[in-house]
Design a protein around this motif. Structure first.
Motif, short mmCIF file in Angstrom:
data_model
loop_
_atom_site.label_atom_id
_atom_site.label_comp_id
_atom_site.label_asym_id
_atom_site.label_seq_id
_atom_site.Cartn_x
_atom_site.Cartn_y
_atom_site.Cartn_z
N VAL A 190 0.85 -1.19 0.00
CA VAL A 190 0.00 0.00 0.00
C VAL A 190 0.89 1.24 0.00
O VAL A 190 1.77 1.37 0.84
CB VAL A 190 -0.93 0.01 1.24
CG1 VAL A 190 -1.76 1.29 1.26
CG2 VAL A 190 -1.82 -1.22 1.25
N GLY B 246 -2.55 -6.64 10.51
CA GLY B 246 -1.88 -6.05 9.37
C GLY B 246 -2.83 -5.31 8.47
O GLY B 246 -4.06 -5.39 8.62
N VAL B 247 -2.26 -4.58 7.52
CA VAL B 247 -3.08 -3.85 6.56
C VAL B 247 -3.79 -4.87 5.67
O VAL B 247 -3.17 -5.69 5.02
CB VAL B 247 -2.22 -2.86 5.74
CG1 VAL B 247 -1.12 -3.56 4.97
CG2 VAL B 247 -3.09 -2.03 4.81
N TYR C 57 3.94 -0.47 6.05
CA TYR C 57 4.51 -1.77 6.42
C TYR C 57 3.34 -2.70 6.74
O TYR C 57 2.45 -2.36 7.52
CB TYR C 57 5.42 -1.60 7.62
CG TYR C 57 5.97 -2.88 8.20
CD1 TYR C 57 6.89 -3.65 7.50
CD2 TYR C 57 5.57 -3.32 9.46
CE1 TYR C 57 7.41 -4.82 8.04
CE2 TYR C 57 6.07 -4.49 10.00
CZ TYR C 57 7.00 -5.24 9.29
OH TYR C 57 7.49 -6.40 9.83
N GLY C 58 3.32 -3.89 6.12
CA GLY C 58 2.13 -4.72 6.13
C GLY C 58 1.75 -5.42 7.41
O GLY C 58 0.64 -5.29 7.90
N ASN D 171 6.49 -9.03 11.91
CA ASN D 171 5.94 -10.17 11.16
C ASN D 171 5.95 -11.43 12.01
O ASN D 171 5.22 -12.38 11.72
CB ASN D 171 6.73 -10.40 9.87
CG ASN D 171 8.23 -10.44 10.08
OD1 ASN D 171 8.78 -9.73 10.91
ND2 ASN D 171 8.92 -11.26 9.31
N THR E 71 6.51 -3.26 -0.28
CA THR E 71 6.18 -3.64 1.09
C THR E 71 5.62 -5.04 1.19
O THR E 71 5.36 -5.52 2.30
CB THR E 71 5.16 -2.65 1.69
OG1 THR E 71 3.93 -2.77 0.96
CG2 THR E 71 5.65 -1.23 1.60
N ASP E 72 5.38 -5.71 0.07
CA ASP E 72 4.78 -7.03 0.13
C ASP E 72 5.58 -8.00 -0.74
O ASP E 72 6.40 -8.76 -0.24
CB ASP E 72 3.32 -6.97 -0.32
CG ASP E 72 2.55 -8.23 0.03
OD1 ASP E 72 3.18 -9.29 0.19
OD2 ASP E 72 1.31 -8.17 0.14
N THR F 249 8.78 -9.64 1.03
CA THR F 249 8.69 -11.08 1.27
C THR F 249 9.86 -11.81 0.61
O THR F 249 10.49 -12.69 1.23
CB THR F 249 7.36 -11.63 0.74
OG1 THR F 249 6.28 -10.99 1.41
CG2 THR F 249 7.25 -13.13 0.94
N GLY G 80 -7.72 -2.51 4.02
CA GLY G 80 -6.51 -2.59 3.22
C GLY G 80 -6.43 -1.48 2.20
O GLY G 80 -7.19 -0.50 2.25
N TRP H 26 6.41 -12.56 5.24
CA TRP H 26 6.56 -11.13 5.01
C TRP H 26 8.01 -10.71 5.27
O TRP H 26 8.92 -11.31 4.71
CB TRP H 26 5.58 -10.34 5.87
CG TRP H 26 4.79 -9.30 5.11
CD1 TRP H 26 5.26 -8.43 4.18
CD2 TRP H 26 3.38 -9.07 5.20
NE1 TRP H 26 4.24 -7.65 3.70
CE2 TRP H 26 3.08 -8.01 4.31
CE3 TRP H 26 2.37 -9.63 5.96
CZ2 TRP H 26 1.79 -7.50 4.14
CZ3 TRP H 26 1.08 -9.13 5.79
CH2 TRP H 26 0.80 -8.08 4.90
N TRP I 39 1.27 -6.04 11.20
CA TRP I 39 1.23 -5.19 12.39
C TRP I 39 1.25 -6.05 13.63
O TRP I 39 0.35 -6.86 13.86
CB TRP I 39 -0.02 -4.31 12.39
CG TRP I 39 -0.11 -3.41 11.20
CD1 TRP I 39 0.88 -3.12 10.30
CD2 TRP I 39 -1.26 -2.68 10.77
NE1 TRP I 39 0.43 -2.26 9.34
CE2 TRP I 39 -0.89 -1.96 9.60
CE3 TRP I 39 -2.56 -2.55 11.24
CZ2 TRP I 39 -1.77 -1.14 8.91
CZ3 TRP I 39 -3.46 -1.73 10.56
CH2 TRP I 39 -3.06 -1.03 9.40
#
Length: 249
Positions: free
Chosen positions: A1, A57-58, A24-25, A41, A93-94, A98, A64, A244, A27
């Motif tokens: 995002v 997470g988002v 940052y995905g 993560n 960020t994803d 990852t 999202g 992640w 949380w």
């Protein structure tokens, strides 16, 4: 995002309103030992957060990136991106994080086995971004046309992998494990990153892993791998389930 900060809560101070950021995905609680070093993560209270429906997470129990606005619980989860275009910043960020996190883990295995090789089965965006990370520290071209996110065919995916720095690519066939083993002189790969996680990809991974090698299962394709001693996995094999990535990464 990727987006822009439009409003602060009463205790928030940064990033500034108007600043362009990525989210940052994953949380975490922000307080446990894992979160204290930025590894949210792997938050130790993730199960409790899930049970409390607090969101982890988002897009994971919270709104999202498809929402008009995203409420982020802390500024620590926002990373400024300057003038980097949103279409380039958002995947970092994803898919990219990852891949980077998974590659960082298996690099330790490769460092202990300099004659070894690494493979990355799969067709997804993370795999595509993992190939240049595995190929480092070889310098990448300074300017390159951004690759398409979804190749139209397996053949196009192989071409794209080679453009990203892969030394060898092959389609999945009945003899693929033998082909890959032959490429390593029969020993097998020191590290395998499976970006699919299906039954067939895990079976292939086990078939090409060398003794003492590491299998990182990154994809969530619903496959299962039986861990038995002795079994299909080679002696000394290690399995990791990277999820992640960390805030420092």
């Amino acid at each position: 995002v990727a987006g822009r900060v439009v409003r602060h809560g009463p205790l928030a101070t940064a990033p500034a309103v108007g600043e362009r950021v990525v989210v940052y995905g994953p949380w975490g609680c922000g307080r446990c030992a894992r979160c204290a070093v930025g590894a949210e993560n792997y938050c130790e209270r993730r199960t409790a957060l899930d049970a409390a429906r607090a969101g982890t997470g988002v897009g994971l129990g919270r709104d999202g990136g498809m929402a008009d606005l995203v409420l982020v619980p802390s500024g620590r989860l926002l990373v400024p991106v300057g003038d980097l275009a949103a279409v380039q910043a958002a995947p970092l960020t994803d898919a990219a994080l990852t891949a980077y996190h998974a590659v960082a883990a298996v690099r330790r295995t490769l460092a202990d086995d300099p004659a070894g090789s690494a493979g990355a089965p799969g067709l997804g965006g993370s795999r595509q971004l993992a190939v240049p990370a595995l190929a480092a520290p070889a310098p990448a071209p300074a300017r390159r046309r951004p690759p398409p996110p979804h190749p139209a065919s397996p053949e196009e995916a192989l071409t794209l992998a080679e453009e990203c720095g892969a030394h060898f690519g092959t389609l999945l066939r009945s003899d693929t494990a033998s082909v890959l083993r032959n490429r390593t002189g029969g020993a097998g790969a020191a590290a395998v990153l499976d970006f699919v996680g299906s039954h067939s990809s895990l079976e292939l991974a086990a078939g090409v892993l060398r003794a003492g090698g590491e299998l990182a299962v990154v994809g969530s394709g619903g496959g299962e791998l039986t861990v038995r001693k002795p079994g299909t996995l080679p002696p000394g094999a290690r399995i990791s389930l990277p999820f992640w990535g960390t805030l420092p990464e």
